[in-house]
Design a protein around this motif. Structure first.
Motif, PDB file in Angstrom:
ATOM      1  N   LYS A 205      23.646  53.652  -4.129  1.00  0.00           N
ATOM      2  CA  LYS A 205      22.317  53.048  -4.167  1.00  0.00           C
ATOM      3  C   LYS A 205      21.416  53.494  -3.026  1.00  0.00           C
ATOM      4  N   GLU A 206      21.966  54.234  -2.066  1.00  0.00           N
ATOM      5  CA  GLU A 206      21.157  54.615  -0.908  1.00  0.00           C
ATOM      6  C   GLU A 206      21.218  56.107  -0.595  1.00  0.00           C
ATOM      7  N   LEU A 208      20.404  60.086  -1.881  1.00  0.00           N
ATOM      8  CA  LEU A 208      19.716  61.031  -2.760  1.00  0.00           C
ATOM      9  C   LEU A 208      20.174  62.438  -2.415  1.00  0.00           C
ATOM     10  N   ALA A 347      19.626  57.836  -5.656  1.00  0.00           N
ATOM     11  CA  ALA A 347      18.481  56.952  -5.456  1.00  0.00           C
ATOM     12  C   ALA A 347      17.168  57.731  -5.429  1.00  0.00           C
ATOM     13  N   GLY A 348      16.247  57.379  -6.321  1.00  0.00           N
ATOM     14  CA  GLY A 348      14.945  58.037  -6.367  1.00  0.00           C
ATOM     15  C   GLY A 348      14.927  59.360  -7.091  1.00  0.00           C
ATOM     16  N   SER A 349      16.023  59.753  -7.704  1.00  0.00           N
ATOM     17  CA  SER A 349      16.106  61.088  -8.299  1.00  0.00           C
ATOM     18  C   SER A 349      15.161  61.293  -9.476  1.00  0.00           C
ATOM     19  N   ILE A 351      12.078  60.935  -9.807  1.00  0.00           N
ATOM     20  CA  ILE A 351      10.758  61.511  -9.515  1.00  0.00           C
ATOM     21  C   ILE A 351      10.807  63.038  -9.431  1.00  0.00           C
ATOM     22  N   LYS A 364       7.452  64.506  -2.422  1.00  0.00           N
ATOM     23  CA  LYS A 364       8.302  63.536  -3.108  1.00  0.00           C
ATOM     24  C   LYS A 364       9.332  62.951  -2.149  1.00  0.00           C
ATOM     25  N   SER A 367       7.662  60.501   0.178  1.00  0.00           N
ATOM     26  CA  SER A 367       7.305  59.234  -0.472  1.00  0.00           C
ATOM     27  C   SER A 367       8.499  58.293  -0.500  1.00  0.00           C
ATOM     28  N   LEU A 368       9.689  58.829  -0.588  1.00  0.00           N
ATOM     29  CA  LEU A 368      10.881  57.972  -0.642  1.00  0.00           C
ATOM     30  C   LEU A 368      11.219  57.374   0.720  1.00  0.00           C
ATOM     31  N   HIS A 370       9.238  55.883   2.527  1.00  0.00           N
ATOM     32  CA  HIS A 370       8.477  54.632   2.669  1.00  0.00           C
ATOM     33  C   HIS A 370       9.243  53.446   2.102  1.00  0.00           C
ATOM     34  N   PHE A 371      10.296  53.734   1.325  1.00  0.00           N
ATOM     35  CA  PHE A 371      11.045  52.656   0.707  1.00  0.00           C
ATOM     36  C   PHE A 371      11.901  51.954   1.762  1.00  0.00           C
TER      37      PHE A 371
END
Length: 372
Positions: A205-206, A208, A347-349, A351, A364, A367-368, A370-371
């Motif tokens: 979950k954490e 990428l 996680a975030g893949s 995009i 891209k 941007s991740l 910022h999560f």
């Protein structure tokens, strides 16, 4: 890809005017409290790794790039060495000495790397320049996967980490039109990706993982209908990289009785080229004659460059003959404009789906960050 902005070819981490520094995704991660690592099978101040920490008007400012590597404060560097670590004229302070003064441990063996501890600043170098091609790699030299795995172990912490891993010798193999070396280095890179995936399985979950290329090299193509069962047995006849064979050519050129007949057994042994037709033997003879000339005496006209590029004529010719027998052809010794794939996992893949400009990779990724 590192900063999200385009610049001129050869410029690192600066805008086209060479007056404004651009911030890379690695520097952004560092500034947000994450640990950062850089791994490459090339040398550590080569262009791709340097794009993530350096700001220089030219990619060949190797000494200054090395200084910026040290000043980056990144936690883990591993791969080849620092090129021109004492400057162009060998008259400057050794970059490794400076690194030690600024808190880095400079490691040179697998044992030293294994004994390192999280929290230490590491520069692990296993060659004077780039690492060997995978098919040339001696037992004492670590694999790209081993450097990746150790990097993950050292960087993992509650605040997260950013790790850039480059299989840089794949590009070098394609410049040389050396498909056998390419296959071995792709397999080595695949094993490094496997280490990342193994970590991601434990932290799904954490984590990428993004796997991509900055460009295609060589215009490589495989003939229609060629299968793996046909291709790989042919390439497996090549024992070492064409770069390694170039060393044999250089040593042969310094020996007496420089005849093609004396060289032919070396070619056969290195590439498995038996019972060649006269047309291919003629190509090898022509290339041999060029390789035996001092470099300044070679006629580097358009036809010469089309056949051999900037590389050793006999090595290129033997490699290309073997490649054609495997159904592989090349259109260039340089980079091409072909689109390259992007693979993302974790996680975030999502995009990273679709087709987009190379600068969007960094955007891209940023941007991740910022999560939460």
């Amino acid at each position: 890809m590192a900063s999200g902005y385009k610049t001129n070819n050869g410029v690192l981490g600066m805008d086209p005017s060479r007056t404004k520094n651009l911030t890379s995704i690695a520097e952004t991660a560092r500034d947000r409290g994450m640990k950062v690592g850089i791994v490459t099978s090339s040398f550590l101040n080569d262009a791709t790794p340097a794009a993530f920490y350096a700001h220089r008007p030219s990619r060949i400012d190797y000494y200054e790039i090395g200084e910026q590597l040290i000043d980056s404060g990144f936690d883990y560097f591993a791969g080849g060495g620092l090129s021109r670590r004492k400057g162009r004229k060998e008259n400057l302070r050794d970059l490794y000495e400076i690194a030690r003064e600024k808190g880095y441990r400079v490691l040179r063996t697998c044992g030293e790397l294994a004994s390192s501890r999280p929290g230490e600043k590491i520069i692990a170098v296993f060659a004077a320049g780039a690492l060997p091609y995978e098919m040339d790699r001696p037992a004492e030299s670590p694999s790209l996967a081993e450097l990746t795995k150790r990097g993950i172990e050292l960087l993992d912490n509650p605040n997260g980490f950013f790790l850039m891993v480059e299989g840089g010798k794949m590009d070098w193999a394609c410049h040389l039109n050396d498909a056998a070396a390419l296959v071995h280095d792709i397999a080595a890179f695949d094993a490094a990706v496997g280490e990342a995936l193994s970590f991601a399985q434990r932290r799904p979950k954490e984590t990428l993982i993004v796997v991509l290329a900055d460009h295609e090299t060589g215009g490589m193509s495989i003939g229609e209908g060629i299968t793996a069962a046909e291709l790989f047995p042919v390439l497996s006849a090549q024992k070492k990289s064409s770069e390694s064979f170039t060393g044999k050519v250089d040593r042969f050129s310094k020996a007496p009785q420089l005849t093609f007949e004396r060289m032919l057994p070396l070619i056969t042994d290195s590439f498995g080229l038996h019972s060649l037709p006269e047309s291919e033997l003629d190509k090898l003879r022509t290339a041999f004659a060029q390789s035996m000339l001092p470099k300044e005496q070679r006629k580097r006209d358009r036809e010469y460059l089309r056949r051999y590029g900037p590389y050793e004529p006999l090595s290129v010719t033997a490699t290309r003959i073997l490649n054609r027998k495997a159904g592989i052809t090349w259109s260039s010794f340089g980079h091409s404009g072909a689109d390259v794939p992007v693979f993302a996992h974790g996680a975030g893949s999502a995009i990273f789906a679709g087709e987009y400009d190379n600068t969007d990779i960094a955007r891209k990724l940023m941007s991740l960050l910022h999560f939460p």
